[in-house]
Motif scaffolding. Structure first.
Motif, PDB file in Angstrom:
ATOM      1  N   HIS A  76     -12.398 -15.525 -16.283  1.00 40.36           N
ATOM      2  CA  HIS A  76     -12.436 -16.752 -17.081  1.00 40.36           C
ATOM      3  C   HIS A  76     -12.889 -17.976 -16.283  1.00 40.36           C
ATOM      4  O   HIS A  76     -13.582 -18.848 -16.804  1.00 40.36           O
ATOM      5  N   ILE A 116     -11.422 -21.073 -23.347  1.00 38.97           N
ATOM      6  CA  ILE A 116     -11.593 -19.867 -22.530  1.00 38.97           C
ATOM      7  C   ILE A 116     -10.263 -19.542 -21.861  1.00 38.97           C
ATOM      8  O   ILE A 116      -9.678 -20.385 -21.173  1.00 38.97           O
ATOM      9  N   THR A 117      -9.772 -18.327 -22.063  1.00 40.14           N
ATOM     10  CA  THR A 117      -8.522 -17.879 -21.451  1.00 40.14           C
ATOM     11  C   THR A 117      -8.740 -16.512 -20.789  1.00 40.14           C
ATOM     12  O   THR A 117      -9.704 -15.811 -21.104  1.00 40.14           O
ATOM     13  N   SER A 163     -12.341 -12.139 -19.906  1.00 41.88           N
ATOM     14  CA  SER A 163     -11.886 -13.383 -20.524  1.00 41.88           C
ATOM     15  C   SER A 163     -12.037 -13.297 -22.032  1.00 41.88           C
ATOM     16  O   SER A 163     -12.739 -12.420 -22.556  1.00 41.88           O
TER      17      SER A 163
END
Length: 378
Positions: free
Chosen positions: A151, A318-319, A327
């Motif tokens: 990520h 975004i994680t 991600s």
């Protein structure tokens, strides 16, 4: 008279939908999970209105006493507005997981770089009980899962594109073909004017102040509609927007996906108060407060220009993915639905779904990312 009553009724429904959407975004807390009642919603809404009025008082100083404020103060005031918007986007991330009025479906996405990417889709039409034909507001959440890039690296790859002001108009024009195929009368172009705040001199402020600043920017977004037969300009529609990028620690319970069969999902369903946080990179675009408008445009729109002031919220978050080195990207869109020519909120666009069941207004971003990653790989 009947026509006037219909207009008043439509405005009332739009306001109710907007208030319901506000309540949705305010439910972003562990304590509120499955425990929101009408009294609590009223308290939340009153608190939000009071907080908003305080913020507006601060924003007024930009226009009414602009010369009395330093560049640093303008940064902080604009950042407060951006921070509020991030909170509302994250609030929708949480309530979309626990509120039963949101619809859910699964799909997949393939492009140049991505192949059969898992997609989870959640959406809600407002006011409650509405459908795509009569809704006044819509909330979308689309999760693209298992992107094969860590990520932080994905954020680093996307940030230069997002920061480049030349790319802003291009990103919105990605939906132009969709619109023009369905519009028999007009073609449309997009113009943008971007205002970035002057950099802060680190010698003039302390580190804590620097950390409060989100480096927001203001964007004057215009759509120019031209008659297909003559090429003459039919109308110009504009909206003033705020964009920001920030790194956050977010509640994991707002980012649990169906394939994650772990204790986190159990905690969400069981209402356990324990909280786990994860890092997130947030890209946010929202309608700017009217008090910020003079920094990028005149207080009143130019002659022949119609300004849209409806509250449009868009976010890309975004994680980390479930697997190491992967991600997820969560796209949030919250917008009024209008019958006007304005592309961002027109019913024909914001209620349209692709053949794969993905909201059309939520797939543009992943298509751009897909092309960027493919170009970088080539």
């Amino acid at each position: 008279r009947n026509h006037e009553l219909e207009l008043e009724r439509a405005q009332f429904q739009l306001k109710i939908s907007e208030l319901q959407g506000t309540i949705q975004s305010l439910k972003d807390s562990q304590a509120s999970a499955n425990k929101i009642d009408l009294q609590t919603e009223n308290l939340l809404l009153r608190a939000e209105i009071k907080r908003h009025k305080t913020l507006v008082d601060h924003l007024k100083t930009i226009t009414s006493r602009e010369t009395a404020h330093t560049n640093v103060e303008k940064h902080i005031i604009a950042s407060q507005a951006a921070r509020s918007s991030i909170g509302q986007i994250l609030g929708l991330c949480y309530t979309s997981m626990v509120d039963k009025t949101w619809h859910y479906r699964k799909s997949n996405f393939s492009g140049h770089f991505f192949e059969n990417l898992g997609v989870e889709i959640r959406y809600q039409f407002l006011p409650y009980g509405a459908n795509k034909e009569n809704a006044k507001w819509v909330n979308y959440r689309v999760d693209y899962l298992g992107i094969p890039i860590e990520h932080k690296l994905l954020d680093e790859a996307l940030l230069p594109f997002a920061a480049n002001r030349e790319n802003i108009a291009d990103s919105w024009l990605s939906g132009k073909d969709f619109w023009e195929l369905r519009d028999e009368k007009f073609t449309r172009d997009v113009e943008t004017k971007v205002v970035d705040f002057d950099p802060i001199d680190p010698e003039l402020v302390d580190e804590e102040t620097i950390n409060k600043v989100l480096k927001p920017r203001l964007v004057q977004y215009r759509e120019i509609l031209r008659e297909k037969e003559t090429g003459n300009t039919a109308c110009i529609i504009e909206s003033i927007l705020t964009q920001s990028h920030s790194q956050e620690m977010v509640n994991k319970l707002g980012f649990v996906h169906e394939n994650e069969n772990d204790e986190t999902f159990t905690r969400r369903e069981g209402g356990n108060e324990q909280m786990q946080t994860i890092p997130a990179s947030c890209y946010i675009t929202v309608s700017a407060s009217p008090k910020l408008v003079p920094l990028v445009a005149s207080t009143e729109p130019s002659p022949g220009v119609r300004r849209i002031e409806a509250g449009i919220y868009k976010g890309g978050i975004i994680t980390p993915g479930e697997e190491t080195g992967t991600s997820n990207i969560t796209t949030i869109v919250s917008t009024p639905i209008t019958e006007s020519e304005f592309f961002m909120s027109d019913r024909n666009w914001v209620t349209e779904f692709t053949e794969d069941g993905v909201p059309a207004c939520c797939i543009v971003g992943i298509q751009i990312i897909d092309k960027l990653l493919y170009a970088g790989q080539a």
